[in-house]
Design a protein around this motif. Sequence first.
Motif, PDB file in Angstrom:
ATOM      1  N   ILE A   7      58.903 -13.775  -2.928  1.00  0.00           N
ATOM      2  CA  ILE A   7      59.824 -14.916  -2.858  1.00  0.00           C
ATOM      3  C   ILE A   7      60.828 -14.715  -1.724  1.00  0.00           C
ATOM      4  CG2 ILE A   7      61.705 -16.084  -4.083  1.00  0.00           C
ATOM      5  CD1 ILE A   7      60.076 -15.652  -6.657  1.00  0.00           C
ATOM      6  N   LEU A   8      61.345 -13.515  -1.582  1.00  0.00           N
ATOM      7  CA  LEU A   8      62.301 -13.220  -0.515  1.00  0.00           C
ATOM      8  C   LEU A   8      61.667 -13.381   0.859  1.00  0.00           C
ATOM      9  CD1 LEU A   8      65.122 -12.228   0.267  1.00  0.00           C
ATOM     10  CD2 LEU A   8      64.236  -9.908   0.147  1.00  0.00           C
ATOM     11  N   ILE A   9      60.456 -12.873   1.028  1.00  0.00           N
ATOM     12  CA  ILE A   9      59.759 -12.996   2.308  1.00  0.00           C
ATOM     13  C   ILE A   9      59.486 -14.460   2.627  1.00  0.00           C
ATOM     14  CG2 ILE A   9      57.578 -12.515   3.490  1.00  0.00           C
ATOM     15  CD1 ILE A   9      57.639  -9.761   2.125  1.00  0.00           C
ATOM     16  N   THR A  10      59.062 -15.227   1.627  1.00  0.00           N
ATOM     17  CA  THR A  10      58.806 -16.655   1.841  1.00  0.00           C
ATOM     18  C   THR A  10      60.081 -17.370   2.261  1.00  0.00           C
ATOM     19  OG1 THR A  10      57.048 -16.623   0.190  1.00  0.00           O
ATOM     20  CG2 THR A  10      57.958 -18.765   0.761  1.00  0.00           C
ATOM     21  N   PHE A  11      61.174 -17.086   1.589  1.00  0.00           N
ATOM     22  CA  PHE A  11      62.450 -17.711   1.936  1.00  0.00           C
ATOM     23  C   PHE A  11      62.870 -17.357   3.363  1.00  0.00           C
ATOM     24  CE2 PHE A  11      67.105 -17.516   2.112  1.00  0.00           C
ATOM     25  CZ  PHE A  11      67.390 -18.847   1.856  1.00  0.00           C
ATOM     26  N   LEU A  12      62.717 -16.100   3.744  1.00  0.00           N
ATOM     27  CA  LEU A  12      63.100 -15.688   5.092  1.00  0.00           C
ATOM     28  C   LEU A  12      62.226 -16.334   6.161  1.00  0.00           C
ATOM     29  CD1 LEU A  12      63.880 -11.909   4.505  1.00  0.00           C
ATOM     30  CD2 LEU A  12      65.501 -13.767   4.926  1.00  0.00           C
ATOM     31  N   VAL A  13      60.927 -16.444   5.892  1.00  0.00           N
ATOM     32  CA  VAL A  13      60.016 -17.068   6.859  1.00  0.00           C
ATOM     33  C   VAL A  13      60.344 -18.547   7.019  1.00  0.00           C
ATOM     34  CG1 VAL A  13      57.605 -17.728   7.252  1.00  0.00           C
ATOM     35  CG2 VAL A  13      58.153 -15.397   6.561  1.00  0.00           C
ATOM     36  N   VAL A  14      60.590 -19.237   5.920  1.00  0.00           N
ATOM     37  CA  VAL A  14      60.952 -20.657   5.995  1.00  0.00           C
ATOM     38  C   VAL A  14      62.265 -20.826   6.759  1.00  0.00           C
ATOM     39  CG1 VAL A  14      61.682 -22.644   4.622  1.00  0.00           C
ATOM     40  CG2 VAL A  14      59.653 -21.356   3.961  1.00  0.00           C
ATOM     41  N   ALA A  15      63.235 -19.995   6.486  1.00  0.00           N
ATOM     42  CA  ALA A  15      64.518 -20.081   7.196  1.00  0.00           C
ATOM     43  C   ALA A  15      64.338 -19.823   8.690  1.00  0.00           C
ATOM     44  CB  ALA A  15      65.510 -19.092   6.600  1.00  0.00           C
ATOM     45  N   LEU A  16      63.515 -18.852   9.042  1.00  0.00           N
ATOM     46  CA  LEU A  16      63.267 -18.549  10.451  1.00  0.00           C
ATOM     47  C   LEU A  16      62.569 -19.714  11.145  1.00  0.00           C
ATOM     48  CD1 LEU A  16      63.269 -16.496  12.791  1.00  0.00           C
ATOM     49  CD2 LEU A  16      61.037 -15.746  11.972  1.00  0.00           C
ATOM     50  N   ILE A  17      61.581 -20.301  10.499  1.00  0.00           N
ATOM     51  CA  ILE A  17      60.873 -21.427  11.100  1.00  0.00           C
ATOM     52  C   ILE A  17      61.808 -22.620  11.274  1.00  0.00           C
ATOM     53  CG2 ILE A  17      59.018 -23.113  10.736  1.00  0.00           C
ATOM     54  CD1 ILE A  17      57.417 -20.839   9.426  1.00  0.00           C
ATOM     55  N   LEU A  18      62.645 -22.882  10.272  1.00  0.00           N
ATOM     56  CA  LEU A  18      63.597 -23.987  10.408  1.00  0.00           C
ATOM     57  C   LEU A  18      64.580 -23.749  11.545  1.00  0.00           C
ATOM     58  CD1 LEU A  18      64.341 -24.791   6.663  1.00  0.00           C
ATOM     59  CD2 LEU A  18      63.007 -26.158   8.276  1.00  0.00           C
ATOM     60  N   TRP A  19      64.997 -22.515  11.730  1.00  0.00           N
ATOM     61  CA  TRP A  19      65.896 -22.191  12.835  1.00  0.00           C
ATOM     62  C   TRP A  19      65.205 -22.392  14.173  1.00  0.00           C
ATOM     63  CZ3 TRP A  19      65.762 -18.099  16.446  1.00  0.00           C
ATOM     64  CH2 TRP A  19      66.916 -17.989  17.227  1.00  0.00           C
ATOM     65  N   LEU A  20      63.936 -21.970  14.246  1.00  0.00           N
ATOM     66  CA  LEU A  20      63.187 -22.137  15.494  1.00  0.00           C
ATOM     67  C   LEU A  20      62.935 -23.605  15.805  1.00  0.00           C
ATOM     68  CD1 LEU A  20      60.611 -19.222  15.186  1.00  0.00           C
ATOM     69  CD2 LEU A  20      62.539 -19.379  16.773  1.00  0.00           C
ATOM     70  N   VAL A  21      62.705 -24.409  14.779  1.00  0.00           N
ATOM     71  CA  VAL A  21      62.501 -25.843  14.992  1.00  0.00           C
ATOM     72  C   VAL A  21      63.755 -26.470  15.587  1.00  0.00           C
ATOM     73  CG1 VAL A  21      62.199 -28.050  13.781  1.00  0.00           C
ATOM     74  CG2 VAL A  21      60.687 -26.135  13.265  1.00  0.00           C
ATOM     75  N   GLN A  22      64.919 -26.034  15.143  1.00  0.00           N
ATOM     76  CA  GLN A  22      66.168 -26.561  15.690  1.00  0.00           C
ATOM     77  C   GLN A  22      66.321 -26.257  17.176  1.00  0.00           C
ATOM     78  OE1 GLN A  22      68.607 -28.506  14.451  1.00  0.00           O
ATOM     79  NE2 GLN A  22      67.250 -28.776  12.706  1.00  0.00           N
ATOM     80  N   ARG A  23      65.712 -25.180  17.619  1.00  0.00           N
ATOM     81  CA  ARG A  23      65.830 -24.768  19.016  1.00  0.00           C
ATOM     82  C   ARG A  23      64.815 -25.455  19.922  1.00  0.00           C
ATOM     83  NH1 ARG A  23      69.661 -21.483  20.271  1.00  0.00           N
ATOM     84  NH2 ARG A  23      68.423 -20.420  21.822  1.00  0.00           N
ATOM     85  N   LEU A  24      63.858 -26.187  19.350  1.00  0.00           N
ATOM     86  CA  LEU A  24      62.842 -26.861  20.156  1.00  0.00           C
ATOM     87  C   LEU A  24      63.445 -28.052  20.905  1.00  0.00           C
ATOM     88  CD1 LEU A  24      59.776 -27.024  17.747  1.00  0.00           C
ATOM     89  CD2 LEU A  24      59.997 -25.615  19.776  1.00  0.00           C
ATOM     90  N   PRO A  25      63.016 -28.240  22.158  1.00  0.00           N
ATOM     91  CA  PRO A  25      63.533 -29.386  22.926  1.00  0.00           C
ATOM     92  C   PRO A  25      62.683 -30.636  22.682  1.00  0.00           C
ATOM     93  CG  PRO A  25      62.247 -27.973  24.337  1.00  0.00           C
ATOM     94  CD  PRO A  25      62.280 -27.314  22.994  1.00  0.00           C
ATOM     95  N   VAL A  26      62.696 -31.130  21.457  1.00  0.00           N
ATOM     96  CA  VAL A  26      61.935 -32.335  21.129  1.00  0.00           C
ATOM     97  C   VAL A  26      62.868 -33.366  20.501  1.00  0.00           C
ATOM     98  CG1 VAL A  26      59.716 -31.168  20.827  1.00  0.00           C
ATOM     99  CG2 VAL A  26      61.238 -31.397  18.890  1.00  0.00           C
ATOM    100  N   ASP A  27      62.324 -34.543  20.279  1.00  0.00           N
ATOM    101  CA  ASP A  27      63.097 -35.637  19.703  1.00  0.00           C
ATOM    102  C   ASP A  27      63.584 -35.284  18.299  1.00  0.00           C
ATOM    103  OD1 ASP A  27      64.123 -38.248  19.655  1.00  0.00           O
ATOM    104  OD2 ASP A  27      62.363 -38.945  18.538  1.00  0.00           O
TER     105      ASP A  27
END
Length: 53
Positions: A7-27
């Motif tokens: 559960i902890l690993i899943t939460f960390l991976v989801v948080a990391l992906i959401l952070w990376l999505v925020q950094r994408l230069p898309v609409d």
Amino acid sequence: MSILIGILITFLVVALILWLVQRLPVDARVKQIIQIVVIIIGIISLLKYLAVF
């Protein structure tokens, strides 16, 4: 104990992906769709760890 680690690993991976999505230069609309998809996949993964599925 392994359930808690999963559960902890899943939460960390989801948080990391959401952070990376925020950094994408898309609409902003595309970012929102990607975030929703990632959150849904994360919830499904967490439910699998809790043996709901």
